[in-house]
Design a protein around this motif. Sequence first.
Motif, PDB file in Angstrom:
ATOM      1  N   THR A 131      67.727  88.777  32.457  1.00 62.80           N
ATOM      2  CA  THR A 131      68.180  90.157  32.372  1.00 62.80           C
ATOM      3  C   THR A 131      67.893  90.881  33.676  1.00 62.80           C
ATOM      4  OG1 THR A 131      66.049  90.885  31.475  1.00 62.80           O
ATOM      5  CG2 THR A 131      67.751  90.269  29.879  1.00 62.80           C
ATOM      6  N   LYS A 132      68.593  91.977  33.882  1.00 59.14           N
ATOM      7  CA  LYS A 132      68.297  92.862  35.001  1.00 59.14           C
ATOM      8  C   LYS A 132      67.268  93.890  34.553  1.00 59.14           C
ATOM      9  CE  LYS A 132      72.868  92.291  37.094  1.00 59.14           C
ATOM     10  NZ  LYS A 132      74.090  92.968  37.601  1.00 59.14           N
ATOM     11  N   GLU A 133      66.553  94.454  35.496  1.00 63.20           N
ATOM     12  CA  GLU A 133      65.458  95.372  35.178  1.00 63.20           C
ATOM     13  C   GLU A 133      65.675  96.714  35.866  1.00 63.20           C
ATOM     14  OE1 GLU A 133      63.171  96.899  33.393  1.00 63.20           O
ATOM     15  OE2 GLU A 133      62.119  94.962  33.200  1.00 63.20           O
ATOM     16  N   PHE A 134      65.813  97.780  35.060  1.00 66.58           N
ATOM     17  CA  PHE A 134      66.016  99.119  35.615  1.00 66.58           C
ATOM     18  C   PHE A 134      64.963 100.113  35.121  1.00 66.58           C
ATOM     19  CE2 PHE A 134      70.293  97.166  35.362  1.00 66.58           C
ATOM     20  CZ  PHE A 134      70.576  97.118  36.721  1.00 66.58           C
ATOM     21  N   ARG A 135      63.980  99.642  34.367  1.00 64.63           N
ATOM     22  CA  ARG A 135      62.964 100.553  33.831  1.00 64.63           C
ATOM     23  C   ARG A 135      61.938 100.922  34.900  1.00 64.63           C
ATOM     24  NH1 ARG A 135      60.800  97.092  28.951  1.00 64.63           N
ATOM     25  NH2 ARG A 135      61.041  95.521  30.609  1.00 64.63           N
ATOM     26  N   VAL A 136      61.273 102.025  34.677  1.00 65.01           N
ATOM     27  CA  VAL A 136      60.214 102.461  35.579  1.00 65.01           C
ATOM     28  C   VAL A 136      58.888 101.900  35.081  1.00 65.01           C
ATOM     29  CG1 VAL A 136      61.440 104.544  36.225  1.00 65.01           C
ATOM     30  CG2 VAL A 136      59.865 104.604  34.286  1.00 65.01           C
ATOM     31  N   ALA A 137      57.892 101.949  35.944  1.00 65.72           N
ATOM     32  CA  ALA A 137      56.570 101.437  35.584  1.00 65.72           C
ATOM     33  C   ALA A 137      55.950 102.314  34.504  1.00 65.72           C
ATOM     34  CB  ALA A 137      55.670 101.407  36.814  1.00 65.72           C
ATOM     35  N   PRO A 138      55.226 101.722  33.557  1.00 67.76           N
ATOM     36  CA  PRO A 138      54.589 102.521  32.499  1.00 67.76           C
ATOM     37  C   PRO A 138      53.452 103.370  33.039  1.00 67.76           C
ATOM     38  CG  PRO A 138      53.898 100.225  32.358  1.00 67.76           C
ATOM     39  CD  PRO A 138      54.976 100.283  33.398  1.00 67.76           C
ATOM     40  N   MET A 139      53.219 104.485  32.392  1.00 65.47           N
ATOM     41  CA  MET A 139      52.143 105.389  32.765  1.00 65.47           C
ATOM     42  C   MET A 139      50.967 105.194  31.814  1.00 65.47           C
ATOM     43  SD  MET A 139      53.287 107.065  35.377  1.00 65.47           S
ATOM     44  CE  MET A 139      52.185 108.471  35.465  1.00 65.47           C
ATOM     45  N   THR A 140      49.770 105.176  32.379  1.00 69.75           N
ATOM     46  CA  THR A 140      48.574 105.053  31.550  1.00 69.75           C
ATOM     47  C   THR A 140      48.301 106.379  30.855  1.00 69.75           C
ATOM     48  OG1 THR A 140      47.640 103.413  33.064  1.00 69.75           O
ATOM     49  CG2 THR A 140      46.116 104.517  31.558  1.00 69.75           C
ATOM     50  N   PRO A 141      48.146 106.395  29.524  1.00 72.38           N
ATOM     51  CA  PRO A 141      47.912 107.663  28.801  1.00 72.38           C
ATOM     52  C   PRO A 141      46.616 108.335  29.230  1.00 72.38           C
ATOM     53  CG  PRO A 141      48.548 105.898  27.294  1.00 72.38           C
ATOM     54  CD  PRO A 141      48.287 105.255  28.616  1.00 72.38           C
ATOM     55  N   SER A 142      46.604 109.633  29.170  1.00 76.03           N
ATOM     56  CA  SER A 142      45.403 110.395  29.503  1.00 76.03           C
ATOM     57  C   SER A 142      44.432 110.389  28.322  1.00 76.03           C
ATOM     58  CB  SER A 142      45.774 111.837  29.860  1.00 76.03           C
ATOM     59  OG  SER A 142      46.306 112.499  28.717  1.00 76.03           O
ATOM     60  N   GLY A 143      43.231 110.880  28.565  1.00 79.43           N
ATOM     61  CA  GLY A 143      42.245 110.951  27.504  1.00 79.43           C
ATOM     62  C   GLY A 143      42.674 111.859  26.365  1.00 79.43           C
ATOM     63  N   LEU A 144      43.347 112.951  26.692  1.00 80.13           N
ATOM     64  CA  LEU A 144      43.816 113.867  25.657  1.00 80.13           C
ATOM     65  C   LEU A 144      44.878 113.210  24.780  1.00 80.13           C
ATOM     66  CD1 LEU A 144      44.040 117.189  27.717  1.00 80.13           C
ATOM     67  CD2 LEU A 144      42.295 116.541  26.035  1.00 80.13           C
ATOM     68  N   GLU A 145      45.755 112.395  25.391  1.00 81.50           N
ATOM     69  CA  GLU A 145      46.764 111.680  24.607  1.00 81.50           C
ATOM     70  C   GLU A 145      46.119 110.649  23.697  1.00 81.50           C
ATOM     71  OE1 GLU A 145      50.694 111.671  27.465  1.00 81.50           O
ATOM     72  OE2 GLU A 145      49.004 110.396  28.047  1.00 81.50           O
ATOM     73  N   ILE A 146      45.063 109.995  24.184  1.00 78.06           N
ATOM     74  CA  ILE A 146      44.359 109.013  23.366  1.00 78.06           C
ATOM     75  C   ILE A 146      43.690 109.701  22.174  1.00 78.06           C
ATOM     76  CG2 ILE A 146      42.412 107.405  23.346  1.00 78.06           C
ATOM     77  CD1 ILE A 146      43.097 106.722  26.250  1.00 78.06           C
ATOM     78  N   MET A 147      43.083 110.850  22.416  1.00 77.47           N
ATOM     79  CA  MET A 147      42.458 111.591  21.320  1.00 77.47           C
ATOM     80  C   MET A 147      43.487 111.987  20.264  1.00 77.47           C
ATOM     81  SD  MET A 147      39.683 114.055  23.246  1.00 77.47           S
ATOM     82  CE  MET A 147      39.085 114.699  21.678  1.00 77.47           C
ATOM     83  N   ARG A 148      44.679 112.347  20.716  1.00 74.66           N
ATOM     84  CA  ARG A 148      45.737 112.720  19.772  1.00 74.66           C
ATOM     85  C   ARG A 148      46.193 111.515  18.956  1.00 74.66           C
ATOM     86  NH1 ARG A 148      50.886 113.624  22.837  1.00 74.66           N
ATOM     87  NH2 ARG A 148      50.782 111.349  22.671  1.00 74.66           N
ATOM     88  N   ASP A 149      46.356 110.355  19.616  1.00 72.23           N
ATOM     89  CA  ASP A 149      46.825 109.159  18.920  1.00 72.23           C
ATOM     90  C   ASP A 149      45.808 108.653  17.900  1.00 72.23           C
ATOM     91  OD1 ASP A 149      49.124 109.247  20.411  1.00 72.23           O
ATOM     92  OD2 ASP A 149      48.459 107.760  21.887  1.00 72.23           O
ATOM     93  N   ALA A 150      44.538 108.855  18.201  1.00 66.46           N
ATOM     94  CA  ALA A 150      43.486 108.317  17.329  1.00 66.46           C
ATOM     95  C   ALA A 150      42.861 109.391  16.439  1.00 66.46           C
ATOM     96  CB  ALA A 150      42.402 107.650  18.179  1.00 66.46           C
ATOM     97  N   LYS A 151      43.554 110.510  16.269  1.00 66.31           N
ATOM     98  CA  LYS A 151      42.949 111.621  15.522  1.00 66.31           C
ATOM     99  C   LYS A 151      42.720 111.260  14.059  1.00 66.31           C
ATOM    100  CE  LYS A 151      47.416 113.825  14.520  1.00 66.31           C
ATOM    101  NZ  LYS A 151      48.226 115.058  14.670  1.00 66.31           N
ATOM    102  N   ASN A 152      43.552 110.382  13.487  1.00 68.27           N
ATOM    103  CA  ASN A 152      43.398 110.023  12.082  1.00 68.27           C
ATOM    104  C   ASN A 152      42.213 109.098  11.834  1.00 68.27           C
ATOM    105  OD1 ASN A 152      45.705 111.484  11.366  1.00 68.27           O
ATOM    106  ND2 ASN A 152      47.048 109.736  11.776  1.00 68.27           N
ATOM    107  N   LEU A 153      41.599 108.591  12.911  1.00 63.07           N
ATOM    108  CA  LEU A 153      40.494 107.650  12.761  1.00 63.07           C
ATOM    109  C   LEU A 153      39.139 108.315  12.901  1.00 63.07           C
ATOM    110  CD1 LEU A 153      41.912 104.703  14.900  1.00 63.07           C
ATOM    111  CD2 LEU A 153      42.106 105.062  12.455  1.00 63.07           C
ATOM    112  N   VAL A 154      39.108 109.622  13.119  1.00 65.20           N
ATOM    113  CA  VAL A 154      37.843 110.325  13.302  1.00 65.20           C
ATOM    114  C   VAL A 154      37.076 110.326  11.988  1.00 65.20           C
ATOM    115  CG1 VAL A 154      36.742 112.505  13.905  1.00 65.20           C
ATOM    116  CG2 VAL A 154      38.801 111.765  15.106  1.00 65.20           C
ATOM    117  N   GLY A 155      35.800 109.965  12.045  1.00 69.45           N
ATOM    118  CA  GLY A 155      34.949 109.993  10.870  1.00 69.45           C
ATOM    119  C   GLY A 155      35.013 108.757  10.007  1.00 69.45           C
ATOM    120  N   ARG A 156      35.913 107.818  10.313  1.00 67.82           N
ATOM    121  CA  ARG A 156      35.996 106.602   9.515  1.00 67.82           C
ATOM    122  C   ARG A 156      34.923 105.612   9.972  1.00 67.82           C
ATOM    123  NH1 ARG A 156      40.573 106.044   6.392  1.00 67.82           N
ATOM    124  NH2 ARG A 156      42.223 107.575   6.776  1.00 67.82           N
TER     125      ARG A 156
END
Length: 666
Positions: A147-172
Amino acid sequence: MSTTQSTWPVVLVPYNLPPWMCMKRSSLILSLVIPGPTSPGIAIDTYLQPLVEELRELWDVGVESFDASSNTRFQLRAALIWTINDFPAYADISGWSTKGLFACPSCMFDTESYYLKHGQKVCYMGHRRWLDNDHEFREDDINFEGTKEFRVAPMTPSGLEIMRDAKNLVGRCPGKKHQALYNKRKKGEEDACVWKKRSILFTLLYWADQKLCHNIDVMHTKKNVTDNIMATLLDLAGKTKDTYRARLDLKAMGIRSELHLVHKGVDKVEMPVACYNMTTSEKHGFLQVLKDVRVPDGYASNISRRVHLKERRISGLKSHDDHILIQQLLPIALRRSLPSQVIRPLIKLSCYFHEICSKTLTVLVLENLGKDIAATLCKLEKIFPPSFFTVMVHVVMHLAREAKFGRPVHYRWMYPIESMHKHVIEDELRKAHRRITDGVIHKHYMEKFCGWFRDLVMSMSDADRQKLSVTLSTIGACPYSRAKRMKHYVTNGLKFRTKDSEKNKKTQNSGVDIHSSRGYKIDELGFPLVNFTRLIHVGDELMDELYVLASEASQVFYVEDKRDKDWFVVVKTKARDVFDAGSGPLCEDDDGDTYCENVPYNIIGDNAASDNIGLARPDVQGITIDAMVIKENEKAVNGDFIDDNDFIDDDYDNNEEYSDNEYNDD
């Protein structure tokens, strides 16, 4: 070590120290030990809780301290900058699984992964995303995954984004049931939760704002990459990434038809020899170079003992041996072993590790390294099978980015932590009266005896001292200052020996660097070579210079390659614990290497897409395989449904993609 016990030390490293003291054992703080007998897993937060509470206190309140220079008291505060750990521990501390389809902790949800149904492993490629938009590799749909490749490089999520993604796991409560619940996910599900927990470190107020929270350990990364390369080049049974299963995966992906299995009659199948496969004579020449290597004292262990010429293999290397091998010795041994299109990207990979491990780094250099390593990994993708690209090979892509935020890697790798751990274990063994190797005892004796003997002699009364011989009294009082000739000498942090004194030794400390135009050349790959049959002088003439000022002495050692008669590759060394403290501007020729200096740089500028790659070697007979083995494999693959969850788990004991054999070496 080689037991079933898994003891986890948690060590604090104070960074406000000079570089020659920062990562020394005397400066490390052993804050707690998790005794085992098994690893704590994601429940490690339970053990870390007291430490995190103290870190919060150090940030919010601080502790009263005394400043000896000003004779005043002040409130000392501290912050946790990042964590340093191996790859399995990365998952336990961060909460992100480092196995399965999303194994890369930097790419995370954008991890480019592919499940190899025949090899039953996940491979991680897609490095064209980091190339420039106009790079010709992006348009190449033949030599890559079709295949041909036209995508851009992925960005590493920030700490705030990680906290948002894992918010349902707090206290477990982090445990096996909770872990199994959140591991049930499919690639592509938008609402899937890949996080196993929210790390306890997010309770530190500043943690979400950190640019680099967890380091990808360069030590273990280099070891795994080196093991991959060596096993595949030497075709080591059970370790090589090029098997008949890998060739079946190539066919299933519809790429590299030259390397597909070829049926020879009803009961035989032939596996073509790839361009990276060595013949018997090439393996012998490659290993002979490593067998003959003699390095300076303390440079590495005796690598020649790990080379087995008869079996044509190398085994039992420590993590630091792999460090020396990938950065210095492997490119030298490869020079006459494989085609140019194979060895050039491997040498570039060596150059990349060399630059990443320098004492001095600049942002511009790191940005260029990020581009170079993307092209290098793409070149390797065109050559090696997809099974070669384990997650440990892929994360090499992120080391330059982490160095931009972190600092030189000798502040961020696990060599000093691992060394301290081994010393702690040896101390415990001694307390338990268990057997310790003679080498450990000898090292302890050499470190302590001189000081003990001097103190003993100086504490004697005059009457007792008169009973000693003149020699013992003099040695105990101070060094003898009238010595005119020595067999070895230490200067600039380097140890030199005379050639006569090291004839029967396995190390080489006699090489002194001087500049000359006679008996010297640079080969096509940029390696400096010398010929000792063409000496500048032998000291017979009046004008022959016999001496060098100790302050100007720099050290080299020579690597012999019998395939290049009379010519020796020159390898420059640097003292490990000597640093430029910033007293003046940096020299342009000071590459700031932590241990070794020269690498072949002149190949870095060649065109990334210029090589004509012949994937198969027509001059070598293929390997014959029983057709029944192939049929049974295809039957097993086609007959069983493999779900994503079958290979997304947290059992690192069976993870072949993460090899840490140095812990099991005796």
